[in-house]
Design a protein around this motif. Structure first.
Motif, PDB file in Angstrom:
ATOM      1  N   LEU A  39      16.436  -7.676  -2.160  1.00  0.00           N
ATOM      2  CA  LEU A  39      15.861  -8.944  -2.591  1.00  0.00           C
ATOM      3  C   LEU A  39      16.236 -10.100  -1.678  1.00  0.00           C
ATOM      4  CD1 LEU A  39      14.376 -10.640  -4.782  1.00  0.00           C
ATOM      5  CD2 LEU A  39      16.553 -10.784  -5.994  1.00  0.00           C
ATOM      6  N   TYR A  40      17.436 -10.053  -1.094  1.00  0.00           N
ATOM      7  CA  TYR A  40      17.927 -11.196  -0.336  1.00  0.00           C
ATOM      8  C   TYR A  40      17.591 -11.124   1.141  1.00  0.00           C
ATOM      9  CZ  TYR A  40      20.529 -11.723  -4.650  1.00  0.00           C
ATOM     10  OH  TYR A  40      20.855 -11.841  -5.979  1.00  0.00           O
ATOM     11  N   THR A  41      17.442  -9.923   1.684  1.00  0.00           N
ATOM     12  CA  THR A  41      17.231  -9.787   3.127  1.00  0.00           C
ATOM     13  C   THR A  41      15.891  -9.169   3.500  1.00  0.00           C
ATOM     14  OG1 THR A  41      18.231  -7.582   3.235  1.00  0.00           O
ATOM     15  CG2 THR A  41      19.713  -9.485   3.407  1.00  0.00           C
ATOM     16  N   GLY A  42      15.234  -8.465   2.557  1.00  0.00           N
ATOM     17  CA  GLY A  42      14.002  -7.760   2.886  1.00  0.00           C
ATOM     18  C   GLY A  42      14.235  -6.418   3.552  1.00  0.00           C
ATOM     19  N   ARG A  43      15.484  -6.027   3.709  1.00  0.00           N
ATOM     20  CA  ARG A  43      15.802  -4.733   4.327  1.00  0.00           C
ATOM     21  C   ARG A  43      15.294  -3.588   3.450  1.00  0.00           C
ATOM     22  NH1 ARG A  43      19.908  -1.174   3.381  1.00  0.00           N
ATOM     23  NH2 ARG A  43      20.861  -2.665   1.923  1.00  0.00           N
ATOM     24  N   VAL A  44      14.728  -2.538   4.101  1.00  0.00           N
ATOM     25  CA  VAL A  44      14.260  -1.363   3.377  1.00  0.00           C
ATOM     26  C   VAL A  44      15.468  -0.543   2.934  1.00  0.00           C
ATOM     27  CG1 VAL A  44      12.898   0.750   3.477  1.00  0.00           C
ATOM     28  CG2 VAL A  44      12.082  -1.297   4.646  1.00  0.00           C
ATOM     29  N   ALA A  62      11.244  -5.806 -17.917  1.00  0.00           N
ATOM     30  CA  ALA A  62      10.266  -6.846 -17.589  1.00  0.00           C
ATOM     31  C   ALA A  62      10.452  -7.253 -16.137  1.00  0.00           C
ATOM     32  CB  ALA A  62      10.433  -8.051 -18.509  1.00  0.00           C
ATOM     33  N   GLY A  63       9.967  -6.422 -15.227  1.00  0.00           N
ATOM     34  CA  GLY A  63      10.060  -6.710 -13.806  1.00  0.00           C
ATOM     35  C   GLY A  63       9.161  -7.866 -13.428  1.00  0.00           C
ATOM     36  N   SER A  64       9.732  -8.880 -12.802  1.00  0.00           N
ATOM     37  CA  SER A  64       8.939 -10.057 -12.456  1.00  0.00           C
ATOM     38  C   SER A  64       8.232  -9.858 -11.128  1.00  0.00           C
ATOM     39  CB  SER A  64       9.844 -11.284 -12.363  1.00  0.00           C
ATOM     40  OG  SER A  64       9.161 -12.353 -11.771  1.00  0.00           O
ATOM     41  N   PRO A  65       6.916 -10.174 -11.037  1.00  0.00           N
ATOM     42  CA  PRO A  65       6.229 -10.109  -9.755  1.00  0.00           C
ATOM     43  C   PRO A  65       6.430 -11.366  -8.933  1.00  0.00           C
ATOM     44  CG  PRO A  65       4.679 -10.707 -11.454  1.00  0.00           C
ATOM     45  CD  PRO A  65       6.010 -10.503 -12.129  1.00  0.00           C
ATOM     46  N   ILE A 105      -2.189   8.360  -2.950  1.00  0.00           N
ATOM     47  CA  ILE A 105      -2.306   6.906  -3.044  1.00  0.00           C
ATOM     48  C   ILE A 105      -1.935   6.466  -4.449  1.00  0.00           C
ATOM     49  CG2 ILE A 105      -3.909   4.951  -2.893  1.00  0.00           C
ATOM     50  CD1 ILE A 105      -5.556   6.631  -0.930  1.00  0.00           C
ATOM     51  N   ALA A 106      -1.084   5.461  -4.534  1.00  0.00           N
ATOM     52  CA  ALA A 106      -0.722   4.864  -5.818  1.00  0.00           C
ATOM     53  C   ALA A 106      -1.581   3.624  -6.030  1.00  0.00           C
ATOM     54  CB  ALA A 106       0.755   4.505  -5.843  1.00  0.00           C
ATOM     55  N   ASP A 107      -2.326   3.583  -7.116  1.00  0.00           N
ATOM     56  CA  ASP A 107      -3.217   2.459  -7.391  1.00  0.00           C
ATOM     57  C   ASP A 107      -2.590   1.420  -8.312  1.00  0.00           C
ATOM     58  OD1 ASP A 107      -5.567   3.342  -5.940  1.00  0.00           O
ATOM     59  OD2 ASP A 107      -5.740   4.922  -7.446  1.00  0.00           O
ATOM     60  N   HIS A 108      -1.392   1.691  -8.817  1.00  0.00           N
ATOM     61  CA  HIS A 108      -0.763   0.776  -9.763  1.00  0.00           C
ATOM     62  C   HIS A 108       0.699   0.577  -9.394  1.00  0.00           C
ATOM     63  CE1 HIS A 108      -4.284   1.067 -12.406  1.00  0.00           C
ATOM     64  NE2 HIS A 108      -4.287   2.350 -12.089  1.00  0.00           N
ATOM     65  N   ALA A 109       1.236  -0.553  -9.827  1.00  0.00           N
ATOM     66  CA  ALA A 109       2.630  -0.876  -9.548  1.00  0.00           C
ATOM     67  C   ALA A 109       3.554   0.111 -10.242  1.00  0.00           C
ATOM     68  CB  ALA A 109       2.940  -2.302 -10.008  1.00  0.00           C
ATOM     69  N   PRO A 110       4.735   0.347  -9.685  1.00  0.00           N
ATOM     70  CA  PRO A 110       5.699   1.212 -10.364  1.00  0.00           C
ATOM     71  C   PRO A 110       6.225   0.552 -11.634  1.00  0.00           C
ATOM     72  CG  PRO A 110       6.683   0.216  -8.410  1.00  0.00           C
ATOM     73  CD  PRO A 110       5.232  -0.142  -8.382  1.00  0.00           C
ATOM     74  N   VAL A 111       6.805   1.385 -12.502  1.00  0.00           N
ATOM     75  CA  VAL A 111       7.400   0.925 -13.754  1.00  0.00           C
ATOM     76  C   VAL A 111       8.876   1.295 -13.716  1.00  0.00           C
ATOM     77  CG1 VAL A 111       7.450   1.236 -16.261  1.00  0.00           C
ATOM     78  CG2 VAL A 111       5.259   1.122 -15.056  1.00  0.00           C
ATOM     79  N   VAL A 138       7.286  -5.412  -7.728  1.00  0.00           N
ATOM     80  CA  VAL A 138       8.047  -5.556  -8.969  1.00  0.00           C
ATOM     81  C   VAL A 138       9.494  -5.865  -8.600  1.00  0.00           C
ATOM     82  CG1 VAL A 138       8.876  -4.375 -11.030  1.00  0.00           C
ATOM     83  CG2 VAL A 138       6.520  -4.037 -10.259  1.00  0.00           C
ATOM     84  N   VAL A 139      10.042  -6.931  -9.175  1.00  0.00           N
ATOM     85  CA  VAL A 139      11.412  -7.353  -8.891  1.00  0.00           C
ATOM     86  C   VAL A 139      12.291  -7.031 -10.089  1.00  0.00           C
ATOM     87  CG1 VAL A 139      12.911  -9.282  -8.289  1.00  0.00           C
ATOM     88  CG2 VAL A 139      10.553  -9.223  -7.435  1.00  0.00           C
ATOM     89  N   VAL A 140      13.323  -6.226  -9.878  1.00  0.00           N
ATOM     90  CA  VAL A 140      14.299  -5.907 -10.924  1.00  0.00           C
ATOM     91  C   VAL A 140      15.686  -6.023 -10.302  1.00  0.00           C
ATOM     92  CG1 VAL A 140      15.164  -4.170 -12.527  1.00  0.00           C
ATOM     93  CG2 VAL A 140      12.711  -4.375 -12.133  1.00  0.00           C
ATOM     94  N   GLU A 141      16.476  -6.938 -10.857  1.00  0.00           N
ATOM     95  CA  GLU A 141      17.818  -7.222 -10.356  1.00  0.00           C
ATOM     96  C   GLU A 141      17.752  -7.573  -8.871  1.00  0.00           C
ATOM     97  OE1 GLU A 141      20.289  -3.944 -11.519  1.00  0.00           O
ATOM     98  OE2 GLU A 141      20.215  -4.485 -13.645  1.00  0.00           O
ATOM     99  N   ASN A 142      18.403  -6.817  -8.002  1.00  0.00           N
ATOM    100  CA  ASN A 142      18.466  -7.199  -6.587  1.00  0.00           C
ATOM    101  C   ASN A 142      17.553  -6.357  -5.700  1.00  0.00           C
ATOM    102  OD1 ASN A 142      19.936  -4.853  -6.931  1.00  0.00           O
ATOM    103  ND2 ASN A 142      21.477  -5.358  -5.384  1.00  0.00           N
ATOM    104  N   LEU A 143      16.538  -5.693  -6.305  1.00  0.00           N
ATOM    105  CA  LEU A 143      15.634  -4.860  -5.533  1.00  0.00           C
ATOM    106  C   LEU A 143      14.178  -5.256  -5.797  1.00  0.00           C
ATOM    107  CD1 LEU A 143      17.293  -1.327  -5.925  1.00  0.00           C
ATOM    108  CD2 LEU A 143      17.323  -2.796  -3.905  1.00  0.00           C
TER     109      LEU A 143
END
Length: 364
Positions: A112-117, A50-53, A126-132, A88-93
């Motif tokens: 998640l904490y710094t925005g670093r790639v 359940a990845g939170s947006p 092209i991806a039209d939907h969020a990853p799972v 999609v947010v899962v754990e620290n990514l």
């Protein structure tokens, strides 16, 4: 002699008809009850997380000691182009599908904490939907019909699948099986990508799949709603829709629903089954009824309810829970409404109006 030959021919003819009738009956019973040889279990028991947006609770440390009313930027990432789906947010990514051209299409992971790639993978489409995300894997489909399974921490490719058409919606991952819609409905081993079964409908799959309680729901190019056994790929039910479907399928309790033109909603029971030759009988029965020569035919198998929510408006199912569907309606006069529909009857339990259209989904 000729009389005996005639009797033998009649006997042979009768036996042939009996054998054919028994064969058709057996096939009908076999399909109706969904008998098949059991498939081996999936390689691993993976299910979508359940990845939170939204804001991850672990970010509370960043705001420690700050008043709740205070809003300040922690970090930002500029994707250069509009995003097709929320991150999609899962754990620290934080996982982002970005790019609106073949050259710029990519999926990336941000800290998640710094925005670093942390990593980036070019999609060449092209991806039209969020990853799972399921377990340690991330799945993303693109318009060319390719599905990638990546290590969600490193971005390394684990396996890929190539369909003939573009992928309709994000894949569904449940109990170690990944369900995917393109030119057919596919069930793949979520860990290895091995095909478990494939089910062809009338043309390509035109809307994202839905899955619950061992049933996969899909919309075919013939504008029919299909219910398929998740464990063996056998068809349970096909139901022709009376409108042009749009939006995504939604499931609430034992009911699956789809919206379409003029905010119409059609709901089916998830456990409905086709009855052998029922559609042929219904076809002629309906015509006799229209000419006044027969009583009104009963409701078709699987039918639950239908709602006509707006004349000329546009509707989409925004969310669902265990008891309700939440229908967003954009009216022709540029106003909007949200209706809560009872999943068993379609009755509108409440309605809220807005001075502008309702364009986004909702979180329950």
């Amino acid at each position: 002699m000729s009389i005996m030959n005639g009797k033998r021919r009649k006997l042979l003819y009768l036996l042939t008809l009996t054998a054919l009738a028994l064969l058709l009956t057996g096939v009908g019973v076999w399909n109706f009850f969904g008998f098949s040889l059991p498939l081996p279990p999936p390689t691993r028991e993976l299910s979508a997380l359940a990845g939170s947006p939204g804001l991850d609770s672990s970010l509370s440390a960043v705001f420690e000691g700050a008043p709740l009313a205070l809003v300040r930027d922690v970090w930002s990432y500029d994707a250069q182009e509009l995003l097709a789906a929320p991150p999609v947010v899962v754990e620290n990514l934080v996982y982002v599908a970005a790019g609106r051209t073949r050259a710029s299409g990519r999926v990336l992971a941000l800290d998640l904490y710094t925005g670093r790639v942390v990593w980036t993978v070019q999609l060449d489409s092209i991806a039209d939907h969020a990853p799972v995300v399921a377990g340690d894997l991330l799945y993303i489909g693109v318009r060319t019909g390719r599905l990638l399974a990546l290590d969600r921490r490193s971005g390394q490719e684990r396996w890929s699948f190539q369909g003939q058409f573009g992928i309709s919606g994000a894949p569904v991952v449940e109990d170690g099986v990944l369900y995917l819609g393109c030119e057919a409905v596919y069930a793949l081993d979520a860990a290895s990508g091995a095909q478990r079964w494939r089910h062809h409908l009338a043309g390509r799959i035109v809307q994202p799949l839905a899955h619950a309680d061992g049933v996969v729901a899909a919309i075919g190019a013939d504008h029919s709603l299909y219910l398929i056994n998740a464990w063996n790929g056998k068809r349970r039910l096909s139901f022709p829709l009376w409108f042009n479907p749009s939006g995504e399928l939604a499931i609430s309790g034992e009911t699956v629903a789809i919206t379409g033109d003029s905010a119409n909603v059609q709901a089916l029971n998830m456990y409905g089954r086709d009855i052998p030759i029922e559609k042929t009988v219904r076809f002629w029965w309906t015509r006799l009824w229209l000419y006044g020569s027969a009583p009104r035919p009963p409701l078709p198998p699987g039918y639950a309810w239908q709602v006509r929510a707006a004349a000329g408006g546009v509707g989409h199912l925004m969310a669902s829970d265990d008891r309700r569907f939440y229908l967003g309606v954009d009216d022709p006069r540029q106003t909007g409404r949200i209706l809560a529909l009872d999943n068993a009857t379609g009755e509108a339990l409440w309605e809220v109006s807005f001075p502008s259209p309702v364009t986004s989904s909702a979180t329950v």
